[in-house]
Design an enzyme around this catalytic site. Sequence first.
Site: not given
Length: 258
Positions: A32, A36, A44, A111, A114, A131, A167, A230, A248
């Site tokens: 994530a 940002t 989290r 992960q 977006d 994900h 369906c 990070n 980043i």
Amino acid sequence: MATTHPTADPEAVRRAAQLVADARRIVVLTGAGISTDSGIPDFRGPDGMWTRNPETEKLSTIDHYLAGPEVRERAWRARMDHPAWRADPNPGHTALAELGRTGRLALTVTQNIDGLHVESGLPTEKVVEVHGTMRQVRCVGCGITSPMQTTLDRVRAGEADPPCQLCGSILKSATIFFGEALVAADLNRVFAAAAQADLLLSVGTTLQVYPVADMVPIAASNGASIVIVNGEPTPMDDLADVVVLGSISEVLPAIIDT
């Protein structure tokens, strides 16, 4: 409130850039933190979506989602207002896309849901969204997928909980909910790539979500260099050849100087 990052150590940036320049088979793992600076909050962190509204996390739990239409109605309203629809790739995404054009980027594993890696120019076949993606919907009954915006148009037109038009079953975003298994073929692919890499570049992930975080020790045990970029320390920093702490979108373009 804007996220603050430590000022990156120039020597760490230089060492990371040298490892990237020397590598010929690079595998990237992103979380994530790379998005940002595109205006998409993490989940989290101090200003994360689940931190600010813990109830939102339940909307991504499959049993809770399937339990009743009122839950799904809330989920569809939240999807319409997701910040990803207003987001553009930032210089961190762009730097990875530029690395991809050199032919030395074997695979980008993300992960994130977006879709900004593909938006930035990375070919879809070089990206594994472990994900899933919020840009598609999937029927829990027949499994058909379709563009998310098509279903959101139905919500805007008044369908609070739009069913599958094929369906009649329940639709959800094509993301992996809590309680759902990751795609085995995707995991096999990412772990094989990690084992074959000569450098693994971890970007914007806390490296606390398994089994994907296992990519780092797998790569390290097979002789790859490890670079971790990070905003804060991770539990796997001791496996890294270089750790770069900072924004980043600022440091990644300096590390990936193609």
